[in-house]
Design an enzyme around this catalytic site. Structure first.
Site, PDB file in Angstrom:
ATOM      1  N   ASP A 190       0.827  -1.214   0.000  1.00  0.00           N
ATOM      2  CA  ASP A 190       0.000   0.000   0.000  1.00  0.00           C
ATOM      3  C   ASP A 190       0.863   1.267   0.000  1.00  0.00           C
ATOM      4  O   ASP A 190       2.039   1.249   0.359  1.00  0.00           O
ATOM      5  CB  ASP A 190      -0.868   0.045   1.266  1.00  0.00           C
TER       6      ASP A 190
ATOM      7  N   HIS B  67       3.940  -2.240   2.950  1.00  0.00           N
ATOM      8  CA  HIS B  67       3.903  -0.895   2.360  1.00  0.00           C
ATOM      9  C   HIS B  67       5.145  -0.634   1.514  1.00  0.00           C
ATOM     10  O   HIS B  67       6.261  -0.867   1.975  1.00  0.00           O
ATOM     11  CB  HIS B  67       3.804   0.166   3.458  1.00  0.00           C
TER      12      HIS B  67
ATOM     13  N   HIS C  65      -6.135   2.938  -4.022  1.00  0.00           N
ATOM     14  CA  HIS C  65      -6.000   3.219  -2.580  1.00  0.00           C
ATOM     15  C   HIS C  65      -6.319   4.691  -2.319  1.00  0.00           C
ATOM     16  O   HIS C  65      -5.712   5.313  -1.466  1.00  0.00           O
ATOM     17  CB  HIS C  65      -4.582   2.846  -2.127  1.00  0.00           C
TER      18      HIS C  65
ATOM     19  N   HIS D  87      -5.449   9.652   0.180  1.00  0.00           N
ATOM     20  CA  HIS D  87      -5.382   8.910   1.445  1.00  0.00           C
ATOM     21  C   HIS D  87      -6.156   9.553   2.593  1.00  0.00           C
ATOM     22  O   HIS D  87      -5.673   9.600   3.730  1.00  0.00           O
ATOM     23  CB  HIS D  87      -3.911   8.708   1.863  1.00  0.00           C
TER      24      HIS D  87
END
Ligand SMILES: [Zn+2]
Length: 252
Positions: free
Chosen positions: A54, A198, A104, A108
Site C-alpha cells: 500500500d 507498504h 488506494h 489517502h
C-alpha cells in the site's frame, strides 16, 4: 463481525482523529462485513498467500520490485493517486513488471470524515490517474486504513471495484527492522492469507528499505511451510468459489 458499530469502532475513530494514524483501525476492524462485501483472505484450499503493498508509488518501490523480480514473484500494489501523479514512471514500472494495481484513493483520506461526494471523487480521481499513468484500470480497491463507509461501498460498486483488506500485517507502518516485519508476517501467514506491507508512506515521512529487506525472509519462511506467493487475483474466489484470472483484475 459488527465491529464497525461497537466501542472498538468508536475508540478507533477517536484514535484516528487524535493521532492521524491508521494503526488502530488497520489492526482491529478490517474484517467487518456489515456495510458491504469485503475480502480479507483468499481461498484457503491452496498452498499460497498473496503479497500486497500500500501507499506507493514511492522512491522505494523500485527496491521492492527488484526483490520481487529476483524471487520471480508477482504482487498487488494499492496505489495512492497523488503519489502516481508524482512518480508516474514508477507506477508504470509496477504494471510493466507484471504486478496487479489497485485503488488506494487519491490523497489517502479517512473516508469516515469525508462526504459521500468527496469519497466518490477520491475513488474516481485515483482510477483516472492510475489508468492514465499505467494503462491499467484497477478492479480492486483498498480504502485508506481499511476504513469503509456506506458512501465508499456505493462508489466502489459503481466503479466495479472489489474491496480487499488483509488478514496478516507486517506492521511496517511502525518503526520496525526487517526481521521484526518478517516475524510479524510469518506469525500469522497461512494458506490463503493476504499480507499487508507498504512500498510507500501516505505521509511521505518514512522510507521502506526495511520492508524490502524483509521480503526474502518472508518468502523463505512461507516456503518453509510449503506456501508459495500468488497474485491476489488468483487467490480470490468469485461467488461460485472459482478463482478469477489475473486478467480480470487489471494485471498488465
Ligand atoms: Zn494506506
Amino acid at each position: 463481525m459488527f465491529d464497525l458499530i461497537t466501542p472498538s469502532f468508536v475508540a478507533g475513530a477517536a484514535a484516528l482523529a487524535a493521532a492521524g494514524s491508521c494503526a488502530y483501525y488497520a489492526t482491529y476492524a478490517v474484517r467487518s462485513q456489515w456495510l458491504g462485501a469485503t475480502d480479507w483472505h483468499g481461498r484457503r484450499d491452496t498452498r499460497a498467500a498473496a503479497l500486497t503493498f500500500d501507499d506507493g508509488p514511492s522512491e522505494d518501490t523500485e527496491r521492492v520490485l527488484d526483490v520481487l523480480d529476483r524471487l520471480n514473484l508477482r504482487a498487488t500494489f494499492f496505489m495512492i493517486g497523488s503519489h502516481v501523479e508524482r512518480l508516474p514512471r514508477v507506477a508504470r514500472m509496477v504494471a510493466e513488471r507484471g504486478h496487479e494495481i489497485g485503488n488506494h484513493s487519491y490523497s489517502h483520506p479517512i473516508y469516515l470524515y469525508r462526504t459521500g461526494r468527496e469519497t466518490r471523487r477520491q475513488l474516481e480521481r485515483a482510477q483516472a490517474v492510475i489508468e492514465g499513468a499505467t494503462g491499467v484500470r484497477p478492479r480492486l480497491a483498498r480504502p485508506p486504513c481499511g476504513v469503509r463507509t456506506p458512501a465508499y461501498f456505493a462508489a466502489a460498486r459503481e466503479l466495479g471495484l472489489r474491496t480487499v483488506q488483509w488478514d496478516v500485517a507486517g506492521f511496517d507502518w511502525t518503526r520496525r527492522r526487517a526481521p521484526e516485519i518478517a516475524r510479524a508476517v510469518l506469525d500469522g501467514a497461512r494458506a490463503g492469507s493476504i499480507i499487508l506491507l507498504h512500498d510507500g508512506d501516505s505521509e511521505g515521512r518514512r522510507d521502506r528499505r526495511e520492508t524490502a529487506a524483509a521480503l526474502p525472509h518472508i518468502i523463505d519462511g512461507l516456503r518453509g511451510r510449503g506456501l508459495g506467493v500468488t497474485p491476489l487475483s488468483e487467490l480470490l474466489t468469485d461467488a461460485s468459489g472459482e478463482a478469477k484470472s489475473v486478467a480480470d483484475y487489471g494485471a498488465a
